[in-house]
Design a protein around this motif. Sequence first.
Motif, PDB file in Angstrom:
ATOM      1  N   ASN A 162     -10.105   0.879   2.002  1.00  0.00           N
ATOM      2  CA  ASN A 162     -10.973   1.833   1.320  1.00  0.00           C
ATOM      3  C   ASN A 162     -12.459   1.637   1.595  1.00  0.00           C
ATOM      4  O   ASN A 162     -13.283   2.342   1.024  1.00  0.00           O
ATOM      5  CB  ASN A 162     -10.738   1.737  -0.191  1.00  0.00           C
ATOM      6  N   LYS A 163     -12.796   0.676   2.452  1.00  0.00           N
ATOM      7  CA  LYS A 163     -14.202   0.446   2.762  1.00  0.00           C
ATOM      8  C   LYS A 163     -14.353  -0.137   4.154  1.00  0.00           C
ATOM      9  O   LYS A 163     -13.407  -0.684   4.705  1.00  0.00           O
ATOM     10  CB  LYS A 163     -14.837  -0.478   1.724  1.00  0.00           C
ATOM     11  N   ILE A 164     -15.556  -0.006   4.711  1.00  0.00           N
ATOM     12  CA  ILE A 164     -15.856  -0.626   5.992  1.00  0.00           C
ATOM     13  C   ILE A 164     -15.888  -2.141   5.804  1.00  0.00           C
ATOM     14  O   ILE A 164     -16.441  -2.660   4.839  1.00  0.00           O
ATOM     15  CB  ILE A 164     -17.212  -0.136   6.529  1.00  0.00           C
ATOM     16  N   CYS A 165     -15.272  -2.859   6.738  1.00  0.00           N
ATOM     17  CA  CYS A 165     -15.176  -4.316   6.621  1.00  0.00           C
ATOM     18  C   CYS A 165     -16.333  -5.005   7.329  1.00  0.00           C
ATOM     19  O   CYS A 165     -16.899  -4.487   8.293  1.00  0.00           O
ATOM     20  CB  CYS A 165     -13.843  -4.791   7.210  1.00  0.00           C
ATOM     21  N   MET A 187      -1.041  -4.540   6.382  1.00  0.00           N
ATOM     22  CA  MET A 187      -2.347  -4.874   5.812  1.00  0.00           C
ATOM     23  C   MET A 187      -3.354  -5.177   6.915  1.00  0.00           C
ATOM     24  O   MET A 187      -4.518  -4.748   6.857  1.00  0.00           O
ATOM     25  CB  MET A 187      -2.219  -6.079   4.875  1.00  0.00           C
ATOM     26  N   HIS A 188      -2.912  -5.915   7.932  1.00  0.00           N
ATOM     27  CA  HIS A 188      -3.777  -6.242   9.071  1.00  0.00           C
ATOM     28  C   HIS A 188      -4.229  -4.969   9.775  1.00  0.00           C
ATOM     29  O   HIS A 188      -5.413  -4.821  10.127  1.00  0.00           O
ATOM     30  CB  HIS A 188      -3.007  -7.162  10.024  1.00  0.00           C
ATOM     31  N   ARG A 189      -3.291  -4.046   9.992  1.00  0.00           N
ATOM     32  CA  ARG A 189      -3.629  -2.784  10.660  1.00  0.00           C
ATOM     33  C   ARG A 189      -4.671  -1.999   9.878  1.00  0.00           C
ATOM     34  O   ARG A 189      -5.649  -1.488  10.436  1.00  0.00           O
ATOM     35  CB  ARG A 189      -2.363  -1.926  10.835  1.00  0.00           C
ATOM     36  N   ALA A 190      -4.458  -1.916   8.544  1.00  0.00           N
ATOM     37  CA  ALA A 190      -5.376  -1.144   7.706  1.00  0.00           C
ATOM     38  C   ALA A 190      -6.786  -1.732   7.732  1.00  0.00           C
ATOM     39  O   ALA A 190      -7.786  -0.998   7.821  1.00  0.00           O
ATOM     40  CB  ALA A 190      -4.849  -1.098   6.274  1.00  0.00           C
ATOM     41  N   LEU A 191      -6.890  -3.055   7.660  1.00  0.00           N
ATOM     42  CA  LEU A 191      -8.205  -3.705   7.691  1.00  0.00           C
ATOM     43  C   LEU A 191      -8.857  -3.587   9.063  1.00  0.00           C
ATOM     44  O   LEU A 191     -10.061  -3.318   9.173  1.00  0.00           O
ATOM     45  CB  LEU A 191      -8.077  -5.179   7.322  1.00  0.00           C
ATOM     46  N   SER A 192      -8.077  -3.792  10.116  1.00  0.00           N
ATOM     47  CA  SER A 192      -8.626  -3.716  11.472  1.00  0.00           C
ATOM     48  C   SER A 192      -9.171  -2.328  11.767  1.00  0.00           C
ATOM     49  O   SER A 192     -10.187  -2.184  12.453  1.00  0.00           O
ATOM     50  CB  SER A 192      -7.541  -4.078  12.499  1.00  0.00           C
ATOM     51  N   ALA A 193      -8.505  -1.315  11.218  1.00  0.00           N
ATOM     52  CA  ALA A 193      -8.969   0.059  11.420  1.00  0.00           C
ATOM     53  C   ALA A 193     -10.336   0.312  10.806  1.00  0.00           C
ATOM     54  O   ALA A 193     -11.040   1.244  11.206  1.00  0.00           O
ATOM     55  CB  ALA A 193      -7.944   1.039  10.839  1.00  0.00           C
ATOM     56  N   ARG A 194     -10.712  -0.519   9.827  1.00  0.00           N
ATOM     57  CA  ARG A 194     -12.022  -0.382   9.199  1.00  0.00           C
ATOM     58  C   ARG A 194     -12.998  -1.472   9.632  1.00  0.00           C
ATOM     59  O   ARG A 194     -14.010  -1.715   8.976  1.00  0.00           O
ATOM     60  CB  ARG A 194     -11.882  -0.382   7.670  1.00  0.00           C
TER      61      ARG A 194
END
Length: 206
Positions: A162-165, A187-194
Motif C-alpha cells: 500500500n505504499k512505496i518502499c 508478500m515478496h512480490r507485492a513489496l518488490s513491486a513497490r
Amino acid sequence: MLQYIFELLFPSFCINCNTKGKMLCISCAKSIFRALPHELSWVRPLYNYQNPIVKKIIKDAKYHHKTQGYIELIQYIRPEVLNFIQKRDFKNYIAIPAPQHISKTNMRGFNQAEKLAHTLFDTSFITIDTNIITKIKPTTPQAQIHTRSVRLKNTQYSMQANKICDTDTLYILVDDVITTGGTMKEMHRALSARGAKHIIGITLAH
C-alpha cells in the motif's frame, strides 16, 4: 499481585512433561530440534513443524485460541532472532506479519503472524507494520491443499503493498509456518513491486 494469585489458584504445567511452572518448560524447549533450511534461501524457519511439541503449540494457538505456549516458545528463540537481524546493517528494520483476509480474522479472532511478530519484536529496534501489505482476496487455507502447484497458485496476486518502499530498509516478512513458500513469495512480490530491495523472511516453523 493479581497475576500471582491467579498462578497460585491455576498453576501452569508444561504441555510436554507436565512440570509445574510454565506451559513450555526450558528443558523441553531446548529439546526441540530446529528446522532445516528452506529452499527459499532468504527465509529463515526456526523450528521443525514435525516436532510434536511445535505442532501442538501452533495448532492450539491457531485453532483453539490457546496462545500462552505459542508465546513462550517464541520468547525462547527471541534473542537469537534479534541477533541474527541486528548483524545486518540497515537504516531501518520493518517487520511485516503475513496478512489475513478480513473474513478469516473475523472467524479466528486474531492473526497468528501478528502475534508472532509482536512477541518477537515489541520493545526492540524493529518497527512492526501491519498495514503495508493487504490481503485483497480470500484464499483457501494452505493446510487444506495437498498439491504443491495448487498451493503456489492459491496465493498468487492475493496481496498488494500500500505504499512505496524505502530502498534503505530491511523488510522482515513474518509468518507462523512455511511449507511451499507461496505466502512468502507473494508478500515478496507485492513489496518488490513497490520498490523494496532488501527482504528476508522469518517463520516459526517449517
